[in-house]
Every structure is written in structure tokens, then in C-alpha cells.
Design a protein around this motif. Sequence first.
Motif, PDB file in Angstrom:
ATOM      1  N   SER A 107     101.257  24.716  56.550  1.00 54.43           N
ATOM      2  CA  SER A 107      99.960  24.040  56.691  1.00 54.43           C
ATOM      3  C   SER A 107      98.814  25.007  56.414  1.00 54.43           C
ATOM      4  O   SER A 107      97.847  24.661  55.715  1.00 54.43           O
ATOM      5  N   HIS A 114      99.209  19.412  58.494  1.00 51.16           N
ATOM      6  CA  HIS A 114     100.336  19.576  59.404  1.00 51.16           C
ATOM      7  C   HIS A 114     100.943  18.207  59.734  1.00 51.16           C
ATOM      8  O   HIS A 114     102.184  18.048  59.785  1.00 51.16           O
ATOM      9  N   TYR A 115     100.074  17.220  59.900  1.00 53.49           N
ATOM     10  CA  TYR A 115     100.533  15.855  60.193  1.00 53.49           C
ATOM     11  C   TYR A 115     101.342  15.298  59.013  1.00 53.49           C
ATOM     12  O   TYR A 115     102.386  14.650  59.204  1.00 53.49           O
ATOM     13  N   GLU A 167     108.723  24.619  63.907  1.00 52.34           N
ATOM     14  CA  GLU A 167     107.290  24.453  64.159  1.00 52.34           C
ATOM     15  C   GLU A 167     106.491  25.584  63.516  1.00 52.34           C
ATOM     16  O   GLU A 167     105.439  25.344  62.914  1.00 52.34           O
ATOM     17  N   ASN A 168     106.979  26.810  63.638  1.00 50.91           N
ATOM     18  CA  ASN A 168     106.285  27.932  63.004  1.00 50.91           C
ATOM     19  C   ASN A 168     106.283  27.798  61.484  1.00 50.91           C
ATOM     20  O   ASN A 168     105.308  28.157  60.818  1.00 50.91           O
ATOM     21  N   ILE A 227     109.201  15.170  57.863  1.00 52.24           N
ATOM     22  CA  ILE A 227     110.283  15.884  58.516  1.00 52.24           C
ATOM     23  C   ILE A 227     111.602  15.115  58.464  1.00 52.24           C
ATOM     24  O   ILE A 227     112.678  15.698  58.398  1.00 52.24           O
ATOM     25  N   LEU A 248     106.262  24.968  59.794  1.00 53.92           N
ATOM     26  CA  LEU A 248     105.268  23.955  59.459  1.00 53.92           C
ATOM     27  C   LEU A 248     103.852  24.499  59.612  1.00 53.92           C
ATOM     28  O   LEU A 248     102.966  24.182  58.806  1.00 53.92           O
ATOM     29  N   ASP A 249     103.632  25.315  60.627  1.00 55.63           N
ATOM     30  CA  ASP A 249     102.307  25.931  60.814  1.00 55.63           C
ATOM     31  C   ASP A 249     101.953  26.817  59.632  1.00 55.63           C
ATOM     32  O   ASP A 249     100.816  26.789  59.131  1.00 55.63           O
ATOM     33  N   GLU A 298     104.717  16.840  59.060  1.00 59.30           N
ATOM     34  CA  GLU A 298     105.533  16.290  60.149  1.00 59.30           C
ATOM     35  C   GLU A 298     106.107  14.928  59.754  1.00 59.30           C
ATOM     36  O   GLU A 298     107.243  14.585  60.107  1.00 59.30           O
ATOM     37  N   ASP A 305     113.239  27.930  63.590  1.00 52.84           N
ATOM     38  CA  ASP A 305     111.841  27.920  64.042  1.00 52.84           C
ATOM     39  C   ASP A 305     111.037  26.945  63.195  1.00 52.84           C
ATOM     40  O   ASP A 305     110.182  27.336  62.401  1.00 52.84           O
TER      41      ASP A 305
END
Length: 438
Positions: free
Chosen positions: A144, A114-115, A137-138, A121, A140-141, A118, A135
Motif C-alpha cells: 500500500s 490498503h482496502y 498484514e505487513n 485477498i 499489505l502495508d 484486502e 506476515d
Amino acid sequence: MRLNINNFAKIKEADIIIDGITIIAGENNTGKSTIGKILFSIFNSLCNIEDKILNERLKEMEVSNRMILQNYVNTNQIPRSIISRNVLNVARKIRVQIKKNIEDNKILSENYIHYILEKEIEEMASFVQMMDIKDLENMLDELSQNISEILSLPEDKIVLEIITRYFNNVFYTQVKPLFQNIDNETILNLEIKGKNNTIFWSEKGCKKFLDEINIMHKAIYIDNPFIVDELSEYNSLNPMNELLKNLLMENSKENFLDGVIESVRTKEKLSDIYMALQNIVDGEIVVNQSNEELYLKSNGFSEPISFHNLSTGMKSFVILKMLLEKGCLKDKDVVILDEPEIHLHPQWQIAYAELIVLLQKHFDLSVVVTTHSPYFVDSINLFSCKYGTDGKVNYYLSSNVGNTVTMECVTDNIESIYKKMASPIQMLNTLRYELNNN
């Protein structure tokens, strides 16, 4: 090297020494080709297995990440072609970044993945803005989690799947014993320098694999001279011919300097082999740039000859010539020749046998030859004596016993091969005698 086979297809049991040249002689339908195909499947399914697994993980990662990215894109006012191109580019950038971290031996936990995403990004900012991703963040989750799941899949289970698919592809899923009333499981064991790689097979495929040695060399399988007719075409081929085609066509349409050092090195090292080859294949193999077809350019003819118009016997020698000129043969490789004499008249059988002996000697190859020609067996025997490699030639006689096959080691009694293979000649001599006396 030693190959031990238990309960595979028609073969109930076989113990084959592969040290230098291994001759497996016998009549048709006695399991000769099965030996070579097993060896081919073991070597090429396991050769550089770690790289194969990593490539498959990365490939699946890219495909599934593209689907995830696609789900977060607002498609209302953006042409589909632009969406596809941008999604593909981002998925590939992620793949490259993950691969780099793996090669740097980083521990890729889901949080660290995830890092990594980011950090990317900023490069993805234009994509996020253009694709109207709400969305982030979702997204990326989910990316990941997907990457983490793929990387955490057990390697041993992937190896079992690779072996299963490779063998099923080569043997058209007929791996289990074909004879009845057998309770013992199918086991293949390859021993190299006292270390063993063992494959256990069940109804569903490879169920267990025990490895003590990494296989770093490929196996080349040659059974069909007509493969040279298909080198310039796109065809769906079996795994043996697909590998051979890839080797023969490697670099043909790329940088013409690729492989030049290996080619010159090979020619310097193997002058005696090139002299023998030149007596039969007198000319240069060239690619016609207009139609991308392969031709043999010879001083004896006014125009280059298309591979399609070469005799079948000539094609057999062309394959060896191309493998040598492209530097495809490496020390310690495995070469499997399935009945190479089929398309060769006796004189060329003798010439081909001499080339095999010379190639084995110079490259320290493991060569497995299946044959039903007494000329060919005798040629290998005599040329190995001539070049001082007779101590590294082993002979086997395959026979049908009921519904099973036996492989008898006859290295100390190769006359039994001549007797078996020459029996038709004796039958004709008997018939000739009877006709003359009548």
C-alpha cells in the motif's frame, strides 16, 4: 503553428512558421536537421503525456511490487520458477485493479489502496497459502505504501524528466549551445493557435515547462530509407527510426484484418496519390510467413523482391506506401523529411515532391522538409502552385555565421535558395567556359 528556438546547439535564434509545408534549405552542417529533431522531440515527448505518465507509474508499480512480494515468500521448499510465476501474476492483478480504480476516478489514498488489496485477498489466498506468507498484514502495508508513493509523485516533475530523457536521447545530450560566450538560457517555444508550450533548459536538463495546450498528434521523422532493411529484425535504433519502425510494422504479425477500414478509406480518398505511387512502386507489400521478411510482390517479376534488394530510392517510396496502406498518417500529424532527395535521381525527386504536396493537401499535415537540392525546392514550389496550396508553403535558408546558425525566412524571395544551391553548377559552367577558351 510556430517554433521559436533560442540558444539550442548551433542555433542562436530561429523563428520558424510551420503551416502546411516548411522548406529549410541550406548547405551541409547549417542546422537544418536540428529543426526537425526539435519538433520531433517536442511532439513525441508530450503527445498523450498523461497516458505516458500513467503507464510509467503502473510499470514501476508492478516491478517494485514484485520485489516486495518476493521478500515475503518462504523460498525453502518451493521451486524458483513457481515463485516467479506466482509473484508475477499477483503483481499484475494488483496493477490491473489499481488502473481500473484510476480510470473510475477514485481517490486513491493509502488507506483506500490498503482496502483494495484486502478485497483482493480472497483471490490471493491460494498464493498466500502456497508461498507460505506468514506476515500478511505487513506485506499489505508495504504494498500500500509503495503504491501510494508512486501515485503521489508530482506529475510536473515526471514531465520534466520525460522531456529531458527524450531530448537527450535524440541529441545525444548535446542540447546546450555549442558556441561560447553565451549567458542566455536555452528556450524552445511551440505556438499552436495562439497557445504556447515552452521548454526551459539548464545544464542538467529541462528545468521548467509551461504548457497551455495538449499535444494530441504524433510527429513522424523520415531520414533513412535503409530503415526498411531492418523492419523484420530486432535492432537498437534511435528514437526517430524506432517510432517509424513501430508504425510500419504495426499489425504485420497480428490480425490481418487490423486497419482494413482505414486502409480502404485512405485508398478511396487518395486515389491520385496511389496512382502516382503505383507508377514507381508497382506491387503489393507482403510478409513471408516462413522467415517474417518483407517483400515487394510485383506482376512484373516472377518472384517477390526482398526489401533488402530494392534500390535505395525505391525504399524511400516504399516507406510512404506502407505509411498510407497501414493508415499511419492522420489529419494534423507532423511529418519531418530530412533531405529526402539524397537517394533520388532528379526525376524521382520531382515525383517525391509531388507526393509530399498531395499528402499535405489531403491530410492537412504539417510537413517540414530539409534539403539542399534546387530541383526539390523548385518541384515543391511548382506542385504547390498546381494543387492550390502555395499559400501554405514557407521557405527558409540556413547559413553559418561564425560559430552560429541563422535561419532566414525567404518565402517572398525563394530565388535566394536557387542562387545558393545552384552556385556549384555556375562554378562548373565557369570552368567549362575557361576550358573551352583555352
